[in-house]
Motif scaffolding. Structure first.
Motif, PDB file in Angstrom:
ATOM      1  N   ILE A 146      39.805  51.027  40.296  1.00  0.00           N
ATOM      2  CA  ILE A 146      41.200  50.830  39.895  1.00  0.00           C
ATOM      3  C   ILE A 146      41.902  50.195  41.098  1.00  0.00           C
ATOM      4  N   GLY A 175      42.095  44.567  48.696  1.00  0.00           N
ATOM      5  CA  GLY A 175      42.140  43.111  48.684  1.00  0.00           C
ATOM      6  C   GLY A 175      43.556  42.586  48.541  1.00  0.00           C
ATOM      7  N   ARG A 270      35.009  35.155  49.558  1.00  0.00           N
ATOM      8  CA  ARG A 270      33.739  35.605  48.977  1.00  0.00           C
ATOM      9  C   ARG A 270      32.973  34.404  48.437  1.00  0.00           C
TER      10      ARG A 270
HETATM   11  C1  TPP Z   1      44.663  48.559  38.043  1.00  0.00           C
HETATM   12  C2  TPP Z   1      43.666  47.494  37.780  1.00  0.00           C
HETATM   13  N1  TPP Z   1      44.062  46.327  37.246  1.00  0.00           N
HETATM   14  C3  TPP Z   1      43.162  45.344  37.049  1.00  0.00           C
HETATM   15  C4  TPP Z   1      41.840  45.520  37.355  1.00  0.00           C
HETATM   16  C5  TPP Z   1      40.823  44.410  37.135  1.00  0.00           C
HETATM   17  N2  TPP Z   1      40.384  43.931  38.462  1.00  0.00           N
HETATM   18  C6  TPP Z   1      39.263  44.365  39.063  1.00  0.00           C
HETATM   19  S1  TPP Z   1      39.019  43.721  40.568  1.00  0.00           S
HETATM   20  C7  TPP Z   1      40.392  42.759  40.433  1.00  0.00           C
HETATM   21  C8  TPP Z   1      40.765  41.806  41.498  1.00  0.00           C
HETATM   22  C9  TPP Z   1      41.235  42.474  42.712  1.00  0.00           C
HETATM   23  O1  TPP Z   1      41.386  41.516  43.701  1.00  0.00           O
HETATM   24  P1  TPP Z   1      41.483  41.923  45.203  1.00  0.00           P
HETATM   25  O2  TPP Z   1      42.244  43.202  45.328  1.00  0.00           O
HETATM   26  O3  TPP Z   1      41.998  40.766  45.965  1.00  0.00           O
HETATM   27  O4  TPP Z   1      39.986  42.248  45.628  1.00  0.00           O
HETATM   28  P2  TPP Z   1      38.726  41.275  45.637  1.00  0.00           P
HETATM   29  O5  TPP Z   1      38.104  41.351  44.284  1.00  0.00           O
HETATM   30  O6  TPP Z   1      39.205  39.924  45.981  1.00  0.00           O
HETATM   31  O7  TPP Z   1      37.815  41.837  46.665  1.00  0.00           O
HETATM   32  C10 TPP Z   1      41.031  42.989  39.233  1.00  0.00           C
HETATM   33  C11 TPP Z   1      42.281  42.343  38.819  1.00  0.00           C
HETATM   34  C12 TPP Z   1      41.459  46.775  37.860  1.00  0.00           C
HETATM   35  N3  TPP Z   1      40.192  47.055  38.157  1.00  0.00           N
HETATM   36  N4  TPP Z   1      42.390  47.726  38.100  1.00  0.00           N
END
Ligand code: TPP
Lengths: 358, 322
Positions: A146, A175, A270
């Motif tokens: 999450i 992230g 990445r």
């Molecule tokens: C609350 C929530 N909203 C949407 C998602 C879907 N989701 C999973 S990873 C992600 C991207 C997150 O991006 P970031 O925080 O930049 O991390 P990265 O994947 O780039 O390492 C999303 C939107 C989720 N898991 N949890």
């Protein structure tokens, strides 16, 4: 950035400048203040993570690993640089892309592969998968998918550190996408008001799933939120383990002394898709192949290795040798994980509440 | 001892006896925000242990989850359950799941205290009773005390429990008196429904303020020669159906009273668990439920009067069963 291309009139400001430019920061790592032995050990840790993630990618591609696997290949220097200043008694929390956070603290390979394969030998006894790693013995206290959810939990771990009064700290990895959740703002505010020993580490890889940061935020630096909450921050090249470690050291020293939280923004990239091992799908609506090629020139492993070779601290075939060694370790670990049993079905109900009452 | 005094006594006992207990939430340094349930605890035990927080339900709850992983027993307080909706991820996805998904190796042992505060023309966003939602979640214990003694002792039991516990109290109960008994440390895992009043003609099952309505109704029914047994559910999840089923086996009739809405609500669950457990020969009449209508809480007084369940509604429903 051409707004017509994306359909958003964002008025976007590129505040990161060169740090977000794949053509910059491709050269040597500054090793002037660094002992060769230390740098070699960091290189080994980065290669261990990379090789392990490549194996996870293969298990995922072949279908042997069924859980969603988010690879951080290309981002190894962040966790390795941060972990250089952590103790096993510190309290680190990750998110969905956390293999590196777990491994950089010394998390076991068998436990990693076991978890990814859903086996009882896994770090979460096979109940969690790649997105739920756990290794309290090395200071890794949990990761969840999450987005942003572990930010307040790490903040609470920092509150516990403060109450303990023993100089421990908490670390929250997240992230750039997590910075779009209100949770980050709430947690930074709380940590700042209560002066909690928490290091907030944003791995700004410029992407959240399929959207690049230009389409999601008005600026591309995340450290602006730290400024808003009166917290010291550093924004560094996340592909330079020395720069990451040096910035972390300062923030950690302050936090351990009771001077409050700190924020580290490590700019990185990445190499693979959002989930799974492929480079060419699920990577982003506007990600160009040339951009990936350019970022590969900013490879944290290659740059550190070249710098060590230039200094005469490592042989030319050093990376190949370490890679071979790590591959052998991974192969063995995967073998052990494959042979291990799945969790018993009784776990399904036995783990809902603590056993034995109270 | 009133119900509010019972809650305060529970906190006092916990702070005195367990140095790892702390409370965090909005309004804890205020003389009025959480009623009389925590008055001056900050003065008595220090503002390091009674932390009045920012307007940040989600991060406050998450921080309590985080601190609970390292030997502390936080009680995070949401002065209205309506506001707690901003913290649902930490309750449902985090607190309730970590034990299971990390292979039983860790358990967030925190209490989330949510207050139901209805009526008074406060309207749709200040009046909700959402226990049914949370009682749906495996891994989360849900407790709703109806008496002052339970308010105190179940708060203590919840805090000593190694599992995450949602403890829901109701401002409408705060003035109700109970004889003060000595404090007992209960094992929450062994607490379940209690028969509050013996009867032979029908079973009224309820929790929290609805138990009060059931007791009042039972008294009224007694005057009419109808003997109602009142079962106070106390712990909504994990629920122990046995005392409810036993009671219905005896009376052959069940009326469930709940302060929440009807659709997918807790009263429906009570009917279901009794129906599933008892053969049709047990039933002297089909079970019924008294709940709120499926509408948000209104503000204006006459609408409020129509909206909230009264003891007379319970009496009428009981009569229709006989
Ligand atoms: C609350 C929530 N909203 C949407 C998602 C879907 N989701 C999973 S990873 C992600 C991207 C997150 O991006 P970031 O925080 O930049 O991390 P990265 O994947 O780039 O390492 C999303 C939107 C989720 N898991 N949890």
């Amino acid at each position: 950035m051409a707004t017509e291309e994306c359909g958003y009139a964002t008025g976007f400001r590129d505040t990161l400048g060169a740090l977000a430019n794949p053509k910059a920061f491709t050269g040597a790592i500054d090793l002037a203040q660094v002992e060769s032995g230390w740098a070699v050990s960091k290189l080994r840790e980065m290669i261990r993570i990379r090789v392990a993630e490549e194996f996870v990618g293969e298990l995922s591609e072949s279908g042997e690993a069924r859980c969603p696997c988010h690879l951080g290949i290309g981002q190894e220097a962040v966790a390795v640089g941060v972990s250089a200043h952590l103790k096993s008694s510190d309290r680190v929390f990750g998110a969905h892309r956390s293999h590196s956070h777990y491994l950089a603290l010394g998390g076991g390979l068998t436990e990693l592969f076991g978890e990814v394969l859903g086996k009882e030998i896994g770090s979460s006894k096979g109940m969690g998968g790649s997105m739920h790693l756990y290794g309290p013995e090395v200071g890794f206290h949990g990761s969840v998918p999450i987005v942003g959810a572990t930010i307040p939990i790490a903040t609470g771990a920092g509150l516990a550190c403060k109450m303990d009064g023993a100089g421990g700290i908490a670390v929250s990895y997240f992230g750039d996408g997590a910075a779009e959740e209100g949770l980050l703002h709430e947690s930074l505010n709380m940590a700042s008001i209560l002066k909690l020993p928490v290091i907030f580490v944003c791995e700004n890889n410029l992407f959240s799933s399929h959207l690049d940061i230009h389409l999601r935020q008005p600026q591309n630096t995340i450290a602006r939120f730290a400024t808003a909450h009166a917290m010291p921050s550093h924004t560094v090249d996340g592909n330079d383990v020395v720069a990451v470690a040096r910035a972390t050291e300062q923030l950690v020293a302050r936090a351990r002394k009771g001077e409050g939280p700190g924020f580290l923004e490590a700019v990185t990239y990445r190499w693979r898709g959002h989930v799974g091992a492929k480079e060419d799908i699920d990577v982003g609506v506007r990600r160009h192949p040339e951009e990936l090629v350019a970022w590969k020139h900013r490879d944290p492993v290659r740059r550190l290795a070249d710098s060590l070779i230039a200094r005469g601290a490592m042989a030319v075939d050093g990376v190949a040798k370490i890679t071979e060694e790590m591959s052998a370790d991974c192969t063995e670990a995967i073998d052990r994980a494959r042979k291990a049993p799945y969790p018993p079905v009784s776990n399904l109900l036995d783990f809902v509440y603590q056993r034995g009452g109270k | 001892m009133t119900y509010a005094e019972g809650i305060r006594a529970g906190f006092g006992y916990l702070f005195k006896t367990y140095p790892n207990v702390f409370a965090i939430g909005q309004g804890l340094w205020s003389p009025w925000y959480v009623g009389a349930s925590m008055t001056d605890l900050d003065k008595e035990f220090g503002r390091e242990r009674v932390i009045d927080s920012q307007v940040s339900e989600l991060s406050t709850t998450g921080a309590a989850v985080g601190a609970s992983l390292f030997g502390y027993r936080p009680i995070v307080i949401h002065p209205r359950i309506d506001f707690m909706l901003l913290a649902v991820d930490q309750i449902v996805n985090q607190a309730a799941k970590w034990h299971h998904m990390l292979g039983g190796q860790v358990s967030p042992s925190l209490v989330i205290r949510a207050i139901i505060n209805r009526g008074g023309e406060q309207g749709a966003q200040h009046s909700q009773a959402l226990h049914s939602w949370f009682a749906h979640i495996p891994g989360l214990r849900v407790v709703m005390p109806a008496t002052a003694t339970d308010a105190r002792d179940l708060l203590i039991a919840a805090t000593l429990s190694n599992d995450p516990v949602l403890y829901i109290d109701d401002r409408w109960l705060y003035d109700w008196d109970d004889e003060a008994t000595p404090i007992v440390e209960l094992d929450l895992a062994r607490q379940g429904p209690l028969v509050r009043r013996q009867g032979t003609d029908l079973t009224i099952a309820a929790a929290s303020f609805s138990v009060r309505l059931a007791m009042q109704a039972a008294e009224e029914l007694a005057k009419q020669g109808i003997s109602a047994e009142v079962v106070d559910v106390r712990v909504l999840n994990p629920i122990d159906p046995a005392p409810i089923v036993e009671s219905v086996r005896k009376t052959g009739r069940l009326l469930a009273v709940d302060g929440g809405w009807r659709t997918c609500g807790f009263a429906g669950e009570l009917l279901a668990l009794a129906s599933e457990s008892l053969p049709s020969s047990t039933w002297k009449s089909p079970p019924r439920r008294v709940t709120l209508v499926d509408a948000p809480a209104p503000t204006s007084k006459p609408l409020e009067d129509a909206y909230y369940t009264k003891a007379s509604d319970v009496v009428a429903a009981a009569q229709s069963l006989i």
